[in-house]
Design an enzyme around this catalytic site. Sequence first.
Site, PDB file in Angstrom:
ATOM      1  N   CYS A  11       0.868  -1.174   0.000  1.00  0.00           N
ATOM      2  CA  CYS A  11       0.000   0.000   0.000  1.00  0.00           C
ATOM      3  C   CYS A  11       0.905   1.223   0.000  1.00  0.00           C
ATOM      4  O   CYS A  11       2.124   1.085  -0.002  1.00  0.00           O
ATOM      5  CB  CYS A  11      -1.005  -0.011   1.154  1.00  0.00           C
ATOM      6  SG  CYS A  11      -0.304   0.159   2.795  1.00  0.00           S
ATOM      7  N   CYS A  85      -2.416   1.836  -4.235  1.00  0.00           N
ATOM      8  CA  CYS A  85      -1.226   2.604  -4.596  1.00  0.00           C
ATOM      9  C   CYS A  85      -1.137   2.885  -6.089  1.00  0.00           C
ATOM     10  O   CYS A  85      -0.165   3.449  -6.560  1.00  0.00           O
ATOM     11  CB  CYS A  85       0.044   1.962  -4.060  1.00  0.00           C
ATOM     12  SG  CYS A  85       0.280   0.253  -4.484  1.00  0.00           S
ATOM     13  N   CYS A  89       2.579   0.977  -7.861  1.00  0.00           N
ATOM     14  CA  CYS A  89       2.804  -0.434  -7.565  1.00  0.00           C
ATOM     15  C   CYS A  89       3.009  -1.197  -8.868  1.00  0.00           C
ATOM     16  O   CYS A  89       2.093  -1.293  -9.682  1.00  0.00           O
ATOM     17  CB  CYS A  89       1.612  -1.030  -6.825  1.00  0.00           C
ATOM     18  SG  CYS A  89       1.327  -0.292  -5.220  1.00  0.00           S
TER      19      CYS A  89
END
Length: 135
Positions: A11, A85, A89
């Site tokens: 996250c 995210c 990510c």
Amino acid sequence: MRRKPSVLFVCVHNAGRSQMAAGWLRHLSGDRIEVRSAGSEPADQINPVAIEAMREVGIDITGQTPARLTWDAVEASDAVVTMGCGDACPVFPGRRHEDWKLTDPAGQPLDVVRQVRDDIKARVMQLLASIEQHG
């Protein structure tokens, strides 16, 4: 001997959702799965409300520290679970990837964080069952 499967929870701050998910998976899987967590912009410490919510169910995440997401961590993981995210990510071909839409516990009261905790537990249990069934 077969290598343990590994899961990386990601996250933004690695201070709430990913830490709770990692705590649940460690708790539910024992030592059967290697568990990692990281953040695209890690915080200085774990969210104290997330710590309290997990403590209520007997899981201590106080020994964890928010960590920066690295390509090596993603490459070393069989499954990557992202939580809010976005493009920060990375997704790697050949890696199992799940994106969990969860309320960010940052700045939320304990009753909201409890709901996030319980939602994460249900998702982690499904993930664990799938890994144990399919590898």
